[in-house]
Scaffold this active site. Structure first.
Site, PDB file in Angstrom:
ATOM      1  N   ALA A  10       0.899  -1.082  -0.051  1.00  8.22           N
ATOM      2  CA  ALA A  10      -0.107  -0.003   0.058  1.00  8.22           C
ATOM      3  C   ALA A  10       0.743   1.170  -0.018  1.00  8.22           C
ATOM      4  CB  ALA A  10      -0.821  -0.001   1.345  1.00  8.22           C
ATOM      5  N   ARG A  31       1.032   3.754   1.529  1.00  2.87           N
ATOM      6  CA  ARG A  31       1.735   4.231   3.228  1.00  2.87           C
ATOM      7  C   ARG A  31       2.490   3.699   3.527  1.00  2.87           C
ATOM      8  NH1 ARG A  31      -3.165   1.162   3.798  1.00  2.87           N
ATOM      9  NH2 ARG A  31      -2.997  -0.475   5.212  1.00  2.87           N
ATOM     10  N   TYR A  32       3.055   2.458   2.805  1.00  3.44           N
ATOM     11  CA  TYR A  32       4.073   1.853   3.245  1.00  3.44           C
ATOM     12  C   TYR A  32       5.371   2.229   2.187  1.00  3.44           C
ATOM     13  CZ  TYR A  32       0.895  -0.981   6.025  1.00  3.44           C
ATOM     14  OH  TYR A  32      -0.128  -1.314   6.937  1.00  3.44           O
ATOM     15  N   THR A  33       5.172   2.493   1.175  1.00 11.49           N
ATOM     16  CA  THR A  33       6.289   2.685   0.174  1.00 11.49           C
ATOM     17  C   THR A  33       6.761   4.023   0.150  1.00 11.49           C
ATOM     18  OG1 THR A  33       4.943   2.941  -1.676  1.00 11.49           O
ATOM     19  CG2 THR A  33       5.438   0.625  -1.051  1.00 11.49           C
TER      20      THR A  33
END
Length: 800
Positions: free
Chosen positions: A116, A118-120
């Site tokens: 997602a 928000r993680y990368t």
């Protein structure tokens, strides 16, 4: 606010709105611009990252922030579509040179989804900044964004030909595009050559730009397809995996795949190959393993011992995505509309864009240089009368009054006066005077150079060439895809496709055929074969699944059936009628069946008809690739039937027996080899109303068993037969009776393999041992075996 109501037909409204929608998705969504090679969403992502300072020399930022910036300012669509586009720009198996560097899970060649947003984390790659370089120097046009709160570029400066370097793919209303990626150094070199010679041909360009260069490597076949695509925008090439061979410790070989075709899903490829193995579509593969790790892609296909690895490779090329065809469709937006473009048109459009970009940048830099020159001249003049300037400023009421006094008294311009009053006291040294004079000289040279670029087209082109050469030197890399001139024809050995297995082939007189495993046959025995009422076994023999069955019919036709295509049916069960495999006519009857292991042989078939015609044709003539309909084996004339088909390895004796008891024996060497459509020659000189019952091969140790309609069996030895020449009347084998004479309804050559006979009437059958039938003299009618009053008239006989 007054309302305006229009009375319009639904057709007009739909047509108009769909036209607008189509124009939008063609120009604003799915197709790249020929100048920068980007679709609108890609351009907006790169510009948003650049304008927010998310460049290669800074730290990574959360992808969600970039997606938010893009949606909020430039691209009012779903976040998932923006993130997907952003991820694709970071995937080194999709782009030849990635435009975004990403930390975290950005998907995989197995088509796994990325993490997602928000993680990368992401930032622009160094090369991507070459697309945006000089964008702040008024090099390209800007337009208002969707809500008129800011501006966005219509196109990026694109200091290298990105459309060819990274390619593009997309589908819109009525248009699709498939432009493959290329090697950056080759594309730039071709562009440089085009600048030097705008009349350069595609052939000449292909000396520099060899063809596509896919990020996944692979082998490209078909230079003609590349040339056609470069000329017209459309063309086809073959892309195949890079496959190497390794030998394991146990002596087995394995195929190692290290590169696969562009945009092929690796996990799907592995799954497909394993399915071919599991379904036994290909024989010789032990195991398929995906051994890919951080060091690179690797698929291992372990093979059985002594298999032909080249044939297996060819089979996989043809039946999996180990090899694909790639179709060029080089459509891009040019002058606001989609165009199918060849490579010269693409390079020309890019070059025109660069001419405009460099000209605009030069104008911008010239304007700034001239403005600075004006200021420097004012400062130098002020420093030359420094005491007077200081006194005037001190006597002024304020900054505005000082500026006005400088303009009025010493004739400075507004801009010069502003620069003077803003000058700090520490700058008023001899050092700064020297520096200003040096800057003035530099500005004079710069302005001269910039004006020369604008006034001289060749000078402008030289600037483009120099900057392209710098990018080429900085970012060049070795070619990943190997190019082969010709498309290799794939030849697949049958042994690879079909597992080798010994089976029992059976054919009944009514045309039911099957293959049965040796195990099922041995568990049952010949007598227990599944039959319909009134049917009997015509032939059974051991064959291999890699053999081919030739089924011959009374119409002179044959069916070509690979053994592996026959249904695998247990011995006790009913077979499959040949008409379910290959359609035949209702009155067409199977008369014999043979299997062929290799059609490359000197063997031949002999065909004999009821009306006494005979023909010889070599086995290789019967090889074909058509399985779906009967083929001509021999021409059978009207009111005639094919009754015998024999297969011989070399010439030998055959005997012809007729209904009225005539027999003619001669050698097949009297027959010439003929084609399949020939009718043949006369075999025997028939009496009136006589016809041939059988024609079979015969040798000295054989006997002949004949059945008459009156229920009599007659067995004679070979020595009674008299070897003669073809087309004669022959000898008489029956004693002619005036009343109810015997007529032969069936006859067979008995060899050492035969031990039993079966007589058939319309409703009965009688079994017996052949050895119980004593050999008779030539002019006898044999011994009565059945009473036709009870049994019925004999119509056929079968021996086994």
């Amino acid at each position: 606010m007054s309302e305006i109501i229009q009375d319009l037909s639904l057709e007009d409204v739909l047509g108009d709105r769909f036209g607008r929608y189509s124009k939008y998705i063609i120009q604003e969504r799915a197709l790249p611009d020929v100048r920068d090679g980007l679709k609108p969403v890609q351009r907006r992502i790169l510009y948003a990252m650049y304008s927010s300072g998310n460049t290669h020399d800074k730290n990574f930022r959360k992808s969600a922030k970039t997606v938010g910036d893009v949606i909020g300012q430039y691209h009012p669509h779903g976040d998932s579509s923006v993130y997907e586009a952003m991820v694709r720009l970071s995937q080194d198996w999709k782009l030849r040179h990635v435009l975004i560097e990403m930390h975290g899970n950005n998907g995989s060649i197995d088509n796994d989804p990325p993490a997602a947003m928000r993680y990368t984390e992401a930032k622009l790659s160094l090369l991507a900044e070459e697309l945006l370089r000089d964008i702040n120097k008024e090099t390209v046009s800007f337009i208002p964004n969707y809500d008129d709160t800011t501006l966005e570029p219509m196109v990026l400066p694109s200091r290298f030909p990105n459309l060819l370097v990274n390619g593009s793919t997309g589908i819109s209303a009525g248009y699709a595009t498939d432009i493959p990626p290329h090697n950056l150094a080759e594309v730039i070199q071709a562009t440089l050559k085009y600048i030097d010679n705008p009349d350069i041909t595609v052939n000449q360009l292909m000396k520099y730009i060899k063809g596509p260069d896919f990020p996944t490597g692979g082998i490209i076949q078909g230079i003609d397809g590349i040339k056609k695509a470069y000329e017209s925008g459309k063309g086809r090439i073959i892309v195949r995996s890079k496959v190497e061979e390794e030998t394991l410790r146990n002596g087995r070989k394995q195929l190692i795949i290290t590169e696969i075709p562009y945009e092929v899903n690796k996990s799907s490829l592995v799954k497909r190959i394993d399915e071919l193995r599991a379904d036994k579509k290909v024989d010789g593969i032990v195991e398929v393993r995906d051994e890919t790790d951080r060091t690179g892609l690797r698929i291992a296909i372990e093979l059985k011992k002594d298999v032909n690895s080249e044939s297996i490779k060819n089979y996989l090329y043809k039946n999996s995505d180990l090899q694909i065809s790639y179709n060029f469709n080089m459509v891009a937006i040019s002058d606001g509309r989609p165009k199918l473009m060849g490579i010269r048109q693409i390079i020309d459009s890019y070059l025109n864009h660069q001419i405009e970009v460099v000209a605009n940048r030069t104008k911008f830099e010239l304007d700034n240089a001239e403005k600075r020159m004006h200021i420097v001249e004012g400062l130098i003049k002020a420093l030359s009368i420094l005491d007077k300037v200081i006194e005037l400023i001190r006597s002024s009421k304020n900054k505005r009054d000082a500026k006005e006094n400088l303009i009025e008294v010493y004739e400075f311009t507004e801009e010069q006066a502003e620069a003077i009053v803003m000058l700090q006291l520490y700058r008023l040294t001899n050092t700064d005077i020297v520096a200003l004079e040096g800057e003035h000289k530099e500005l004079e040279a710069l302005i001269k150079q910039l004006r020369h670029i604008l006034d001289n087209h060749d000078a402008l082109l030289n600037v483009i060439k120099e900057e392209l050469n710098e990018i080429k030197k900085k970012f060049k890399s070795e070619r990943l895809s190997l190019i082969e001139a010709e498309i290799e024809e794939i030849k697949i050995d049958k042994e690879v496709m079909v597992p080798s297995e010994e089976v029992i082939l059976s054919m009944t007189r009514h045309g039911y055929i099957k293959r049965t495993s040796i195990r099922s046959f041995n568990a049952s025995g010949v007598e227990d074969i599944g039959l319909k009422d009134g049917d009997s076994l015509l032939k059974h023999q051991e064959v291999n699944t890699q053999d081919t069955v030739l089924v011959f019919t009374n119409k002179g036709r044959y069916l070509f059936i690979p053994v592996h295509k026959l249904a695998d049916i247990r011995w006790k069960e009913l077979g499959q009628h040949v008409s379910q495999i290959v359609p035949i006519e209702e009155d067409e009857v199977v008369i014999n069946v043979f299997n062929e292991k290799d059609f490359n042989t000197d063997a031949f078939y002999v065909f004999a008809t009821q009306n006494g015609m005979i023909k010889k044709s070599t086995v290789p003539l019967f090889k074909t690739t058509r399985f779906n309909k009967p083929l001509i084996a021999t021409k059978v004339k009207e009111n005639d039937d094919l009754i015998s088909v024999m297969r011989f390895e070399k010439d030998q004796l055959i005997t012809v027996i007729t209904n009225k008891g005539m027999s003619l024996t001669y050698n097949t060497s009297e027959l010439s080899d003929t084609g399949l459509r020939a009718a043949g020659v006369k075999s025997i000189n028939l009496k009136a109303e006589d016809f041939v019952v059988v024609t079979e091969g015969v040798s000295e140790n054989d006997t002949i068993l004949m059945a008459t309609q009156r229920g009599s069996l007659k067995r004679i030895s070979f020595k009674i037969l008299q070897v003669a020449k073809r087309a004669q009347r022959g000898i008489t084998l029956l004693k002619e009776l005036k009343k109810n004479p015997h007529r032969i309804v069936a006859a067979h050559v008995v060899t050492g393999e035969h031990s039993q006979y079966t007589l058939y009437s319309k409703s009965n059958e009688e079994h017996g041992l052949i050895n119980d039938i004593h050999k008779s003299e030539q002019y006898t009618n044999g011994s009565f075996i059945v009473d036709t009053d009870d049994f019925g008239e004999v119509i056929d006989m079968y021996i086994s």
